[in-house]
Design a protein around this motif. Structure first.
Motif, PDB file in Angstrom:
ATOM      1  N   VAL A 138       0.856  -1.360  -0.071  1.00  0.00           N
ATOM      2  CA  VAL A 138      -0.068   0.086   0.137  1.00  0.00           C
ATOM      3  C   VAL A 138       0.861   1.250   0.017  1.00  0.00           C
ATOM      4  CG1 VAL A 138      -1.537   1.453   1.399  1.00  0.00           C
ATOM      5  CG2 VAL A 138      -2.050  -1.079   1.151  1.00  0.00           C
ATOM      6  N   THR A 139       1.907   1.315   0.843  1.00  0.00           N
ATOM      7  CA  THR A 139       2.843   2.411   0.925  1.00  0.00           C
ATOM      8  C   THR A 139       4.012   2.442  -0.113  1.00  0.00           C
ATOM      9  OG1 THR A 139       3.970   1.371   2.454  1.00  0.00           O
ATOM     10  CG2 THR A 139       2.468   2.660   3.328  1.00  0.00           C
ATOM     11  N   SER A 140       4.518   1.467  -0.403  1.00  0.00           N
ATOM     12  CA  SER A 140       5.587   1.381  -1.171  1.00  0.00           C
ATOM     13  C   SER A 140       5.225   1.427  -2.804  1.00  0.00           C
ATOM     14  CB  SER A 140       6.495   0.209  -0.882  1.00  0.00           C
ATOM     15  OG  SER A 140       5.891  -0.968  -1.305  1.00  0.00           O
ATOM     16  N   PHE A 141       4.090   1.160  -3.239  1.00  0.00           N
ATOM     17  CA  PHE A 141       3.834   0.880  -4.634  1.00  0.00           C
ATOM     18  C   PHE A 141       4.172   2.116  -5.414  1.00  0.00           C
ATOM     19  CE2 PHE A 141       2.577  -2.360  -7.706  1.00  0.00           C
ATOM     20  CZ  PHE A 141       1.960  -1.746  -8.692  1.00  0.00           C
ATOM     21  N   PRO A 147       2.050   3.852 -11.150  1.00  0.00           N
ATOM     22  CA  PRO A 147       0.781   4.630 -10.902  1.00  0.00           C
ATOM     23  C   PRO A 147       0.442   4.666  -9.436  1.00  0.00           C
ATOM     24  CG  PRO A 147       0.554   3.649 -13.012  1.00  0.00           C
ATOM     25  CD  PRO A 147       1.639   2.993 -12.401  1.00  0.00           C
ATOM     26  N   ALA A 148       0.287   5.833  -8.932  1.00  0.00           N
ATOM     27  CA  ALA A 148      -0.060   5.609  -7.508  1.00  0.00           C
ATOM     28  C   ALA A 148      -1.505   4.990  -7.236  1.00  0.00           C
ATOM     29  CB  ALA A 148      -0.223   7.045  -6.900  1.00  0.00           C
ATOM     30  N   GLU A 152      -4.359   1.222  -4.851  1.00  0.00           N
ATOM     31  CA  GLU A 152      -5.611   0.991  -4.398  1.00  0.00           C
ATOM     32  C   GLU A 152      -5.947  -0.518  -4.143  1.00  0.00           C
ATOM     33  OE1 GLU A 152      -7.913   2.917  -2.741  1.00  0.00           O
ATOM     34  OE2 GLU A 152      -6.424   4.579  -2.800  1.00  0.00           O
ATOM     35  N   LEU A 153      -5.326  -1.419  -5.388  1.00  0.00           N
ATOM     36  CA  LEU A 153      -5.616  -2.759  -5.176  1.00  0.00           C
ATOM     37  C   LEU A 153      -4.918  -3.328  -4.008  1.00  0.00           C
ATOM     38  CD1 LEU A 153      -4.236  -3.501  -8.894  1.00  0.00           C
ATOM     39  CD2 LEU A 153      -6.708  -3.799  -7.897  1.00  0.00           C
ATOM     40  N   TRP A 157      -6.913  -5.261  -1.170  1.00  0.00           N
ATOM     41  CA  TRP A 157      -6.393  -6.785  -0.848  1.00  0.00           C
ATOM     42  C   TRP A 157      -6.444  -6.786   0.583  1.00  0.00           C
ATOM     43  CZ3 TRP A 157      -2.355  -6.619  -5.291  1.00  0.00           C
ATOM     44  CH2 TRP A 157      -2.972  -6.929  -6.278  1.00  0.00           C
ATOM     45  N   LEU A 158      -5.843  -5.702   1.378  1.00  0.00           N
ATOM     46  CA  LEU A 158      -5.518  -5.664   2.671  1.00  0.00           C
ATOM     47  C   LEU A 158      -6.932  -5.531   3.492  1.00  0.00           C
ATOM     48  CD1 LEU A 158      -3.677  -5.095   5.205  1.00  0.00           C
ATOM     49  CD2 LEU A 158      -3.896  -2.802   4.924  1.00  0.00           C
TER      50      LEU A 158
END
Length: 184
Positions: A138-141, A147-148, A152-153, A157-158
């Motif tokens: 979530v934080t590193s993607f 693309p930021a 959201e995926l 998933w989380l």
């Protein structure tokens, strides 16, 4: 692993002796067509395959006013073993599909309580092991040059993962407190 295979084996075991129409009616009463995509054709195909694989055996034929004669089946010793394997894999595997997990929960009363708890604890450990890497995603993607909005995926998933962790722990707690009629 097929949820339909597991469900058909499970229903034949629960009923004792059943023909395809009985299996179909039982699974329809559970709404398995909605949560496991079990369709009438797949039920009859599963019965034929299970009989060919000697996991169920024909024990008779009933005449029917509504159509062709109905072959009645019962589960074999090999079928019992296969069913226990399928149930165990679906309950213990954190990566089991929703229809496999749903099928195993629908047939939970075919597993001894202590065994169900052990299997679910294995599943829980697998799920918990996925939480930290998913949070990291979530934080590193965006930092990986992607693309930021794709992060959201990972958020989706989380949320699913955290819900599965909570549900699995709650089910373990309910089983350990003696809820539901399961073999001891």
């Amino acid at each position: 692993m097929s949820a339909t295979r597991m469900l058909v084996l499970g229903v034949v075991k629960l009923v004792g002796e059943a023909h395809g129409y009985q299996v179909r009616r039982e699974l329809q009463s559970w709404s398995a067509d909605q949560w496991a995509n079990v369709q009438p054709g797949s039920i009859y195909h599963a019965l034929k395959t299970l009989a060919k694989d000697e996991l169920i055996e024909a024990v008779g034929t009933e005449e029917s006013d509504e159509g062709p004669a109905r072959t009645t089946y019962k589960i074999t010793a090999a079928g019992e073993h296969e069913l226990q394997d399928l149930l165990g894999q679906a309950l213990a595997n954190a990566g089991a599909s929703n229809d496999q997990l749903s099928a195993s929960v629908a047939l939970l009363n075919l597993i001894p309580r202590k065994q169900a708890v052990v299997l679910l604890k294995h599943r829980l450990a697998g799920l918990e092991g996925q939480v930290a890497p998913t949070r990291y995603g979530v934080t590193s993607f965006p930092e990986m040059g992607k693309p930021a909005h794709v992060s959201e995926l990972f958020r989706l998933w989380l949320v699913h993962l955290e819900g599965q962790v909570r549900w699995t722990q709650d089910l373990i707690d309910r089983l350990e407190s003696g809820q539901y009629e399961l073999p001891e």
